[in-house]
Design an enzyme around this catalytic site. Sequence first.
Site, PDB file in Angstrom:
ATOM      1  N   ASN A  23      95.205 -78.219  12.112  1.00 59.07           N
ATOM      2  CA  ASN A  23      96.635 -78.008  11.843  1.00 59.07           C
ATOM      3  C   ASN A  23      96.994 -76.642  12.418  1.00 59.07           C
ATOM      4  O   ASN A  23      96.636 -75.615  11.853  1.00 59.07           O
ATOM      5  CB  ASN A  23      96.868 -78.057  10.326  1.00 59.07           C
ATOM      6  N   LYS A  25      99.820 -75.293  12.622  1.00 59.48           N
ATOM      7  CA  LYS A  25     100.983 -74.665  11.983  1.00 59.48           C
ATOM      8  C   LYS A  25     101.954 -74.189  13.082  1.00 59.48           C
ATOM      9  O   LYS A  25     102.055 -74.842  14.112  1.00 59.48           O
ATOM     10  CB  LYS A  25     100.537 -73.549  11.031  1.00 59.48           C
ATOM     11  N   HIS A 115     102.005 -80.951   3.024  1.00 54.81           N
ATOM     12  CA  HIS A 115     101.226 -79.710   3.099  1.00 54.81           C
ATOM     13  C   HIS A 115     101.805 -78.702   2.104  1.00 54.81           C
ATOM     14  O   HIS A 115     103.026 -78.652   1.906  1.00 54.81           O
ATOM     15  CB  HIS A 115     101.269 -79.149   4.520  1.00 54.81           C
ATOM     16  N   GLU A 117     102.471 -75.699   2.327  1.00 56.16           N
ATOM     17  CA  GLU A 117     103.540 -74.842   2.889  1.00 56.16           C
ATOM     18  C   GLU A 117     104.869 -75.597   2.937  1.00 56.16           C
ATOM     19  O   GLU A 117     105.930 -75.011   2.759  1.00 56.16           O
ATOM     20  CB  GLU A 117     103.117 -74.335   4.280  1.00 56.16           C
ATOM     21  N   GLU A 187      93.500 -79.526  -0.504  1.00 57.25           N
ATOM     22  CA  GLU A 187      93.695 -78.166  -0.028  1.00 57.25           C
ATOM     23  C   GLU A 187      94.132 -77.273  -1.191  1.00 57.25           C
ATOM     24  O   GLU A 187      95.330 -77.178  -1.495  1.00 57.25           O
ATOM     25  CB  GLU A 187      94.778 -78.128   1.062  1.00 57.25           C
ATOM     26  N   GLY A 193      94.329 -69.879   4.197  1.00 57.91           N
ATOM     27  CA  GLY A 193      94.658 -68.657   4.930  1.00 57.91           C
ATOM     28  C   GLY A 193      94.200 -67.381   4.250  1.00 57.91           C
ATOM     29  O   GLY A 193      94.568 -66.279   4.645  1.00 57.91           O
ATOM     30  N   SER A 230      90.445 -72.394   4.522  1.00 60.26           N
ATOM     31  CA  SER A 230      89.454 -71.457   5.067  1.00 60.26           C
ATOM     32  C   SER A 230      88.165 -72.134   5.539  1.00 60.26           C
ATOM     33  O   SER A 230      87.071 -71.583   5.403  1.00 60.26           O
ATOM     34  CB  SER A 230      89.146 -70.342   4.065  1.00 60.26           C
TER      35      SER A 230
END
Length: 278
Positions: A23, A25, A115, A117, A187, A193, A230
């Site tokens: 991904n 992003k 996701h 985010e 996730e 991140g 990560s």
Amino acid sequence: TRKRASHTMSNAQSSRRYLIAGNWKMYKTVAEAKEFTRTLYDQIREEESLLPDIVLCPPTIALDAVVHAIEKTLGGAPFSVGAQTMESHDEGAYTGETSPKMLADLEVEYVVIGHSERRQYYNEVDETVNAKTKAALAHQLTPIVCVGESLEQRESGQTDTVVTSQVEAALQGIAASDFEKLVFAYEPVWAIGTGKTCEADEANRVCALIRQTIGKKGSAEQTRILYGGSVKPENSDQLLGQSDIDGALVGGASLKTDSFSAIITAAVNQKKGAVVSA
Ligand code: 13P
């Protein structure tokens, strides 16, 4: 194909194929996306027979270029392309959005849905995740449905209830016969991140919980469940060696061909190990 019978088995011995998805992003221009695709192909082509399913998820604006870099320039490389999000409607007055029909038309094969985010910044909620999952299936796109708890939820002991309820909500109204087409990604938000990976056995425990939750409504034996947060070359062997982790959804480490191909190689090595010990 052998059936997965015990929890001591890793995915490598199961009939589920590994899936390694990158991904990207909001990183990479179209030119950078094409360059990445060609370089990755050169790095992994020798492993072709044992390769996992590999999915590149570039920004929407680079989807077409990556599909073409794969199909035309590379003569059908062993990767697929996925979108990072989409609308659930086929068309309409939804300024700025991309529809499943448009993605299917571009020969995109996967789409990341829900996701964290998107949930955090763009108001993606369980109902929209469910609508988008159904829309993806209706257009023969494979949804990669993301679930996972925040740090606060983990620390207050809510991990299992949060994850279970996100999975149940995503599955609302989906036929059990479609479960094998679904991909889930666990996730944990606190591991995204941050450099903090969830311990492999804990990640596996939650992935097994996701499989059990799906299994209450139908067979989850072929549903692929990925871990994300990560993931990097240094921890991918351990994560991919778990019984219920069928691959990885990789963010930061998918932006460089060296680290992404090292994670792909970790999946290849798991399969090689399984061939040797069979
Ligand atoms: P990182 O691998 O950068 O932690 O991102 C994970 C992720 O969000 C993939 O979708």
